[in-house]
Write an enzyme that holds these catalytic residues in place. Structure first.
Site, PDB file in Angstrom:
ATOM      1  N   SER A  32      25.969  41.891  41.382  1.00  0.00           N
ATOM      2  CA  SER A  32      26.371  40.897  42.378  1.00  0.00           C
ATOM      3  C   SER A  32      26.979  39.640  41.745  1.00  0.00           C
ATOM      4  O   SER A  32      28.118  39.661  41.306  1.00  0.00           O
ATOM      5  CB  SER A  32      25.210  40.575  43.320  1.00  0.00           C
ATOM      6  OG  SER A  32      24.128  39.975  42.672  1.00  0.00           O
TER       7      SER A  32
ATOM      8  N   ASP B 265      39.565  38.898  34.831  1.00  0.00           N
ATOM      9  CA  ASP B 265      40.860  38.927  35.511  1.00  0.00           C
ATOM     10  C   ASP B 265      41.750  37.757  35.114  1.00  0.00           C
ATOM     11  O   ASP B 265      42.986  37.865  35.150  1.00  0.00           O
ATOM     12  CB  ASP B 265      40.660  38.913  37.029  1.00  0.00           C
ATOM     13  CG  ASP B 265      40.285  40.276  37.590  1.00  0.00           C
ATOM     14  OD1 ASP B 265      40.123  41.216  36.792  1.00  0.00           O
ATOM     15  OD2 ASP B 265      40.151  40.399  38.823  1.00  0.00           O
TER      16      ASP B 265
ATOM     17  N   LYS C  96      27.578  45.986  42.927  1.00  0.00           N
ATOM     18  CA  LYS C  96      27.013  45.454  44.169  1.00  0.00           C
ATOM     19  C   LYS C  96      27.853  44.261  44.571  1.00  0.00           C
ATOM     20  O   LYS C  96      27.630  43.151  44.113  1.00  0.00           O
ATOM     21  CB  LYS C  96      25.550  45.069  43.958  1.00  0.00           C
ATOM     22  CG  LYS C  96      24.750  44.941  45.259  1.00  0.00           C
ATOM     23  CD  LYS C  96      24.869  43.599  45.909  1.00  0.00           C
ATOM     24  CE  LYS C  96      23.942  43.480  47.107  1.00  0.00           C
ATOM     25  NZ  LYS C  96      24.081  42.176  47.777  1.00  0.00           N
TER      26      LYS C  96
END
Length: 433
Positions: free
Chosen positions: A314, A325, A339
């Site tokens: 999470s 990224d 998750k």
């Protein structure tokens, strides 16, 4: 990928990807007077929360209005029968993260996110396929950690009571208890059955552990973040600022076995490393509703390597995905949990609560965390024997005796020499695909 479904991430800590606790505030019709002040009222209240907020507008291909009619036509002689009906109704969604919490469980959840609790110090879940109770990770420096509980242990009994078929919250409540009392956990580790007698303690969770590793490449600021609790942001900021004052050469951020926590903590911590770019997008059933961007508040721009594994979930995936990224860091370890769903937690009229999945998370490049997890740039597996060695002697975690950390140091050295992010070789790229 792991088969865990962590709708409760702890016998000591229930950690949600996003915790938004509010009053129910449901403006629903109460034209049928028989619903008021009866067990049916909380059933209808939960129905309206799901109807208004649930991420899947098809409600898992269920006619949600028909479901309401069906459950309000039933008679409930007491609140417990109504609670059972709510659980049955939510089961139609086939979403382990959308769940009902009776008043005591709801109160426990609020205690859990405060950063101090009483227990043994483990985070648990259920295996999707076997329905077994699985240890995601013990919290460091807690009774469970000291006793030798390790990630992926299966809890088959608590004080002699088998956990087979039990609700996870019931297992959590059995493990919890008063400080100084004893609980016996029966564990299956591979094919071996082990028994651990553990004394419950107050668990004060300081999520950040930081130290400077001085070696041949210079001074490395090593930060291990164990969960995204209410204290995580301030402790992380303090650690980075302290290391900057000591002029470290680079950083290793360890998110291994970090099950996640509060959404705002992951965003705030991402801001400490990023001077621009996206952090995370939140997408609900009608499209993108929020996109968090870095606001040029980075504390440092020095080289960074992030450690992740199957216990990183999470909020850990939001942070590591954002850093990856934006080409701010390289990731080392193994594929993360996967998750990426957002839960809003609603307080209901009788002080019970419901956690409802309202959205999903995408990384800045649009990756669906829930489906894919985060694949590290450099995959480094740990053999079971090595995992047990690190568990048995935690002083080796974050040292050159730790293979994943050792790889991180190697990559950090490359960044310091070249000034560029390391690129996986062809064979490493194949391993990651």
């Amino acid at each position: 990928m792991s088969n865990y479904k962590p709708f409760v991430l702890g016998a000591t800590a229930l950690v949600l990807t996003a915790v938004t606790v509010t009053g129910a505030g449901m403006h629903y019709s109460q034209s049928k007077a028989y619903i008021r002040n009866s067990p049916k009222e909380v059933v209808d209240e939960v129905w309206f929360v799901i109807n208004k907020e649930y991420v899947d507008a098809t409600f898992n291909q269920n006619d949600w209005r028909r479901v309401r009619k069906e459950y309000l036509e039933k008679d409930y002689s007491n609140q417990e029968e109504a609670y059972d009906a709510i659980r049955d109704m939510l089961a139609l969604l086939d979403d382990p993260y959308t769940r009902f919490m009776p008043p005591q469980d709801f109160e426990n959840m609020q205690i859990d996110t405060s950063g101090e609790l009483t227990g043994v110090g483990i985070q648990i879940s259920k295996d999707k396929e076997t329905d077994e109770v699985v240890v995601i990770a013990p919290i460091e420096e807690t009774p469970a950690f000291e006793a030798g509980i390790i990630s992926q242990d299966k809890i088959v009994a608590v004080d002699g009571t088998p956990t087979d078929g039990m609700e996870l919250n019931d297992v959590v409540n059995m493990i919890r208890g008063k400080r100084g009392t004893e609980v016996i956990l029966t564990i299956r580790r591979n094919e071996e059955i082990l028994e651990f007698s553990i004394v419950r303690e107050i668990i004060q969770i300081h999520p950040v552990k930081a130290s400077i590793d001085t070696n041949a490449i210079g001074d490395i600021g090593y930060i291990r973040l164990t969960q995204f609790s209410g204290q995580a942001t301030s402790e992380m900021r303090e650690a980075i600022e302290d290391f900057e004052a000591q002029n470290v050469d680079g950083y290793i951020l360890d998110l291994r076995s970090n099950p996640g926590g509060l959404l705002y903590a992951s965003i705030d911590i991402a801001q400490m490393w990023l001077n621009g770019g996206g952090i995370v997008s939140t997408v609900n059933r009608v499209g993108e509703v929020d996109r968090q961007e870095a606001k040029a508040k980075a504390i440092t721009d020095k080289p960074l390597v992030v450690l992740v594994d199957g216990g990183s979930a999470s909020a850990s995936e939001i942070l590591s995905g954002a850093l990856q990224d934006n080409d701010r860091a390289v990731l080392v370890g193994t594929q993360t949990f996967g998750k990426g769903l957002v839960q809003s937690v609603r307080r209901l009229g009788d002080d019970s609560g419901v956690a409802v999945t309202i959205a999903k998370y995408l990384t800045p490049s649009g990756r669906d965390i829930n489906k894919e997890g985060i694949v590290p740039d450099f995959v480094v597996e740990l053999e079971e024997e090595m995992r047990e060695q690190l568990q048995a002697d935690r002083t080796k975690i974050g040292t050159m005796a730790d293979p994943q950390y050792s790889k991180a140091v190697e990559l950090l050295k490359e960044q310091l020499v070249t000034g560029k992010l390391p690129i996986p070789t062809a064979s490493e790229a194949d391993q990651n695909s």
